[in-house]
Design a protein around this motif. Structure first.
Motif, short mmCIF file in Angstrom:
data_model
loop_
_atom_site.label_atom_id
_atom_site.label_comp_id
_atom_site.label_asym_id
_atom_site.label_seq_id
_atom_site.Cartn_x
_atom_site.Cartn_y
_atom_site.Cartn_z
N UNK A 107 7.81 10.94 0.81
CA UNK A 107 8.38 11.33 2.10
C UNK A 107 8.77 12.81 2.11
N UNK A 108 9.54 13.23 1.10
CA UNK A 108 10.02 14.62 1.08
C UNK A 108 8.96 15.58 0.57
N UNK A 109 8.06 15.10 -0.28
CA UNK A 109 6.97 15.95 -0.73
C UNK A 109 6.00 16.26 0.39
N UNK A 110 5.72 15.27 1.23
CA UNK A 110 4.82 15.43 2.37
C UNK A 110 5.34 16.50 3.32
N UNK A 111 6.65 16.54 3.46
CA UNK A 111 7.28 17.49 4.38
C UNK A 111 7.62 18.83 3.73
N UNK A 112 7.28 18.97 2.46
CA UNK A 112 7.53 20.24 1.77
C UNK A 112 8.99 20.49 1.45
N UNK A 113 9.80 19.41 1.48
CA UNK A 113 11.23 19.55 1.18
C UNK A 113 11.50 19.47 -0.31
N UNK A 114 10.74 18.62 -1.00
CA UNK A 114 10.83 18.49 -2.47
C UNK A 114 9.51 18.93 -3.08
N UNK A 115 9.52 19.72 -4.13
CA UNK A 115 10.69 20.40 -4.70
C UNK A 115 11.20 21.48 -3.75
N UNK A 116 12.50 21.79 -3.81
CA UNK A 116 13.04 22.84 -2.93
C UNK A 116 12.31 24.15 -3.15
N UNK A 153 0.79 -1.22 0.00
CA UNK A 153 0.00 0.00 0.00
C UNK A 153 0.82 1.27 0.00
N UNK A 154 0.14 2.39 0.13
CA UNK A 154 0.82 3.69 0.14
C UNK A 154 1.53 3.91 1.47
N UNK A 155 2.54 4.76 1.46
CA UNK A 155 3.23 5.09 2.73
C UNK A 155 2.25 5.72 3.71
N UNK A 156 2.44 5.44 5.00
CA UNK A 156 1.62 6.06 6.04
C UNK A 156 2.51 7.01 6.84
N UNK A 157 2.17 8.27 6.82
CA UNK A 157 2.97 9.28 7.50
C UNK A 157 2.09 9.98 8.52
N UNK A 158 2.50 9.92 9.79
CA UNK A 158 1.70 10.50 10.87
C UNK A 158 2.05 11.96 11.16
N UNK A 159 3.06 12.46 10.47
CA UNK A 159 3.43 13.87 10.69
C UNK A 159 2.43 14.79 10.00
#
Length: 217
Positions: free
Chosen positions: A200-209, A30-36
């Motif tokens: 992972x990085x899109x969820x956290x707003x890191x990618x794209x810079x 399944x899709x990644x599960x991110x609790x942040x």
């Protein structure tokens, strides 16, 4: 159809079945599960992971090894070409003619084969790479390079040499049987790995810079 072609088709079927099992396993996870708390765009992150983030200037150290990076790209392109030619070889398309086309394709595979040999020589002689390598790294490179070499001989003989006909399909069979067990199955896992990375990085707003987003706007 020769016995060698039948064997390689059986190997191809075996490879596809095992890769399909790997694919089913990936889908079941399944899709990644991110609790942040979400602070970015996952879609943009995934797109970035598969485009700009693959360039050497955006990788951690690839920009320091541009010749090796370029050799890897050429080697992969040669592998894709070899697989395409292998599949087409079973159809009555006269794909091994005209001769000038065979020569061009053989030259392309010669360039990619040379890159493959260069990469394995570097792995053998570079202490850092050698310490990180395992038998699978060498076997995957060896089988793929031999497949490309056999493809060159097959092209130059127009598939008419009984010896090279046999060698070509036997080498292809070995590669296909090994593929689901070694690192070569990254042709399947690459997509899920890049998706998870982009998520992972899109969820956290890191990618794209942010600086790149500002340039676009």
């Amino acid at each position: 159809m020769t016995i060698y072609q039948i064997i390689s088709l059986a190997a191809l079927f075996f490879c596809m079945v095992l890769l399909l099992l790997h694919f089913v396993r990936i889908v079941k996870l399944g899709k990644p599960k991110d609790l942040s708390v979400k602070s970015g765009d996952v879609t943009q992150g995934v797109i970035y992971a598969n485009t700009v983030a693959m360039s050497p200037t955006h990788k951690e150290s690839a920009y320091l090894h541009l010749p090796t990076y370029a050799a890897g790209i050429i080697y992969h392109l040669g592998t894709f070409l070899s697989i395409l030619l292998f599949i087409l070889s079973f159809f009555e398309l006269n794909i091994w003619y005209p001769e000038w086309l065979n020569l061009i394709l053989a030259l392309c595979l010669s360039a990619s084969t040379l890159c493959g040999i260069t990469l394995i020589v570097k792995r053998l002689n570079n202490k850092n790479l050698k310490s990180l390598s395992n038998p699978d790294d060498y076997l995957s490179n060896l089988f793929t390079t031999l497949f490309q070499c056999a493809g060159i001989a097959f092209l130059l003989t127009g598939g008419m040499s009984n010896t090279w006909h046999a060698v070509y399909y036997i080498v292809a069979s070995i590669l296909l049987i090994y593929m689901p067990f070694g690192k070569l199955k990254h042709l399947l896992y690459y997509f899920s790995a890049r998706y998870h990375l982009g998520f992972f990085y899109g969820w956290r707003g890191t990618w794209p810079p942010k600086k790149e987003l500002e340039v676009r706007s």
